[in-house]
Design an enzyme around this catalytic site. Sequence first.
Site, short mmCIF file in Angstrom:
data_model
loop_
_atom_site.label_atom_id
_atom_site.label_comp_id
_atom_site.label_asym_id
_atom_site.label_seq_id
_atom_site.Cartn_x
_atom_site.Cartn_y
_atom_site.Cartn_z
N PHE A 134 0.85 -1.19 0.00
CA PHE A 134 0.00 0.00 0.00
C PHE A 134 0.88 1.23 0.00
CE2 PHE A 134 -2.45 3.39 2.08
CZ PHE A 134 -3.55 3.42 1.24
N VAL A 135 0.52 2.19 -0.83
CA VAL A 135 1.20 3.47 -0.90
C VAL A 135 0.13 4.55 -0.74
CG1 VAL A 135 2.54 5.00 -2.37
CG2 VAL A 135 3.02 2.56 -2.37
N GLY A 156 6.98 6.61 -7.79
CA GLY A 156 7.90 5.49 -7.93
C GLY A 156 8.08 4.72 -6.64
N TYR A 175 1.24 -3.75 -11.77
CA TYR A 175 1.94 -5.02 -11.70
C TYR A 175 2.39 -5.48 -13.09
CZ TYR A 175 -0.06 -5.18 -7.00
OH TYR A 175 -0.43 -4.89 -5.71
N GLY A 235 5.97 2.65 -5.10
CA GLY A 235 5.52 1.27 -5.24
C GLY A 235 6.57 0.42 -5.93
N ASN A 244 -9.43 -4.19 -8.91
CA ASN A 244 -8.38 -3.19 -8.76
C ASN A 244 -7.52 -3.09 -10.03
OD1 ASN A 244 -6.46 -1.39 -7.88
ND2 ASN A 244 -6.16 -2.39 -5.90
#
Length: 159
Positions: free
Chosen positions: A87-88, A96, A132, A98, A125
Amino acid sequence: MSLVIRRAEPRDVADMLRLIVALAVYEREPDAVMATEESLAETLFGPNAQVFAHVAELDGRAEGIALWFQTYSTWTGRPSLYLEDLFVSEALRGTGAGRALFQALAREAKARDCARIDWAVLDWNDTAKAFYTHIGARKGEGWEPWRIEGAALKALASD
């Protein structure tokens, strides 16, 4: 802006819980968090800790978290790293952070001779799935996530 990615330390527990709650809100489960500062301190930093975390720190405050543990793959004959949560916060999205957390996990996996990093993502999501894919991950095929918990787990244990 000063961004630092580092292993979590006991002093991070309150921020980690804040980020876990924020993740639960983001994932539309605001009341699901049962973790406490005490439970996080014990499981992450206690004498038998088997769960670990990295934090993304912005100007001295944790604003991102990657919580993980090691598993094992019988097929590869090597350990795997399982990412439980990434989580960010809004403050760090698009910076950047993540990717930097994933790079730290990749280095951790390499140091532990892990064959891979696994995780799950909610089917709705799309933002996370795009991220990803962008870093080179691919969606697993054929396996469905299953879980036993609560009353069913208790009943099974008492058989």
